[in-house]
Design a protein around this motif. Sequence first.
Motif, PDB file in Angstrom:
ATOM      1  N   LYS A   1       0.850  -1.185   0.000  1.00 53.35           N
ATOM      2  CA  LYS A   1       0.000   0.000   0.000  1.00 53.35           C
ATOM      3  C   LYS A   1       0.888   1.239   0.000  1.00 53.35           C
ATOM      4  O   LYS A   1       1.808   1.343   0.804  1.00 53.35           O
ATOM      5  N   GLU A   2       0.619   2.134  -0.927  1.00 52.71           N
ATOM      6  CA  GLU A   2       1.379   3.373  -1.017  1.00 52.71           C
ATOM      7  C   GLU A   2       0.471   4.530  -0.633  1.00 52.71           C
ATOM      8  O   GLU A   2      -0.715   4.544  -0.963  1.00 52.71           O
ATOM      9  N   PHE A   3       1.046   5.513   0.050  1.00 54.91           N
ATOM     10  CA  PHE A   3       0.276   6.653   0.532  1.00 54.91           C
ATOM     11  C   PHE A   3       0.853   7.957   0.009  1.00 54.91           C
ATOM     12  O   PHE A   3       2.063   8.079  -0.193  1.00 54.91           O
ATOM     13  N   ILE A   4      -0.028   8.914  -0.162  1.00 58.37           N
ATOM     14  CA  ILE A   4       0.348  10.304  -0.375  1.00 58.37           C
ATOM     15  C   ILE A   4      -0.361  11.080   0.730  1.00 58.37           C
ATOM     16  O   ILE A   4      -1.591  11.069   0.814  1.00 58.37           O
ATOM     17  N   ASN A   5       0.420  11.702   1.604  1.00 58.47           N
ATOM     18  CA  ASN A   5      -0.124  12.499   2.710  1.00 58.47           C
ATOM     19  C   ASN A   5       0.197  13.966   2.452  1.00 58.47           C
ATOM     20  O   ASN A   5       1.358  14.315   2.202  1.00 58.47           O
ATOM     21  N   ILE A   6      -0.835  14.799   2.524  1.00 60.54           N
ATOM     22  CA  ILE A   6      -0.676  16.215   2.226  1.00 60.54           C
ATOM     23  C   ILE A   6      -1.196  17.016   3.422  1.00 60.54           C
ATOM     24  O   ILE A   6      -2.288  16.761   3.916  1.00 60.54           O
ATOM     25  N   ASN A   7      -0.385  17.992   3.870  1.00 61.98           N
ATOM     26  CA  ASN A   7      -0.816  18.875   4.952  1.00 61.98           C
ATOM     27  C   ASN A   7      -0.160  20.234   4.788  1.00 61.98           C
ATOM     28  O   ASN A   7       0.476  20.509   3.772  1.00 61.98           O
ATOM     29  N   GLU A   8      -0.295  21.093   5.787  1.00 66.48           N
ATOM     30  CA  GLU A   8       0.229  22.459   5.699  1.00 66.48           C
ATOM     31  C   GLU A   8       1.747  22.515   5.730  1.00 66.48           C
ATOM     32  O   GLU A   8       2.334  23.527   5.360  1.00 66.48           O
ATOM     33  N   ILE A   9       2.397  21.468   6.155  1.00 63.33           N
ATOM     34  CA  ILE A   9       3.858  21.442   6.213  1.00 63.33           C
ATOM     35  C   ILE A   9       4.446  21.055   4.862  1.00 63.33           C
ATOM     36  O   ILE A   9       5.451  21.584   4.429  1.00 63.33           O
ATOM     37  N   GLY A  10       3.794  20.080   4.202  1.00 57.47           N
ATOM     38  CA  GLY A  10       4.312  19.620   2.919  1.00 57.47           C
ATOM     39  C   GLY A  10       3.573  18.390   2.435  1.00 57.47           C
ATOM     40  O   GLY A  10       2.437  18.125   2.826  1.00 57.47           O
ATOM     41  N   ILE A  11       4.255  17.630   1.615  1.00 56.92           N
ATOM     42  CA  ILE A  11       3.674  16.431   1.019  1.00 56.92           C
ATOM     43  C   ILE A  11       4.630  15.264   1.221  1.00 56.92           C
ATOM     44  O   ILE A  11       5.845  15.404   1.033  1.00 56.92           O
TER      45      ILE A  11
END
Length: 182
Positions: A101-111
């Motif tokens: 399983k691969e994830f892409i996590n995005i938030n205010e700090i970065g990706i």
Amino acid sequence: MNQIIENKINELTKKERYVIDYIFSNSYFVRSNEFGSTISNFKETISFDNHASKNYIYFVFGFISILMGLRSFEDTFSLKIFVASLVLLVLIYIYYQFKKKEFININEIGIKIKTDFFAWNQIYDFGFTIIPQTKTSLYVLEIFKNDVSRISYKLHGFNNPEEIIKTMNFFRNRYNSNRNHS
């Protein structure tokens, strides 16, 4: 604006409206500013994974299994199809249990993509190289960093890749807004 990075971005093939492009389905680059910057559900971190399409596969094979199961009372061929579709459904389930399983996590700090993290202050711009294929297109996320490097990630198995770019645009805009107010 960094002219070296802009030149690299401008060298990428853009989508043209010529008949030959429709016939041969050439790959093309779409820059982030051509997508929106809205998200439907705000969370501190929004995650995308490459297993989202499995629910569709489960539904299709489950529906076929039910139909063949109902017909199997009348016909031995339908019984064989029913059993084969159940076996196939179980094999698909097992495959997805062991598929990485691969994830892409995005938030205010970065990706964060897989194990790589990019802070917003490291990213100059991003977009997609879209490679048209027979039934669907392959999306390749292109990230242009301030150090003039370019990183590419194939988004095979990710549902609705445009949502990834919209979410990236949203959080980049929040980062830039917070930085300008500080």
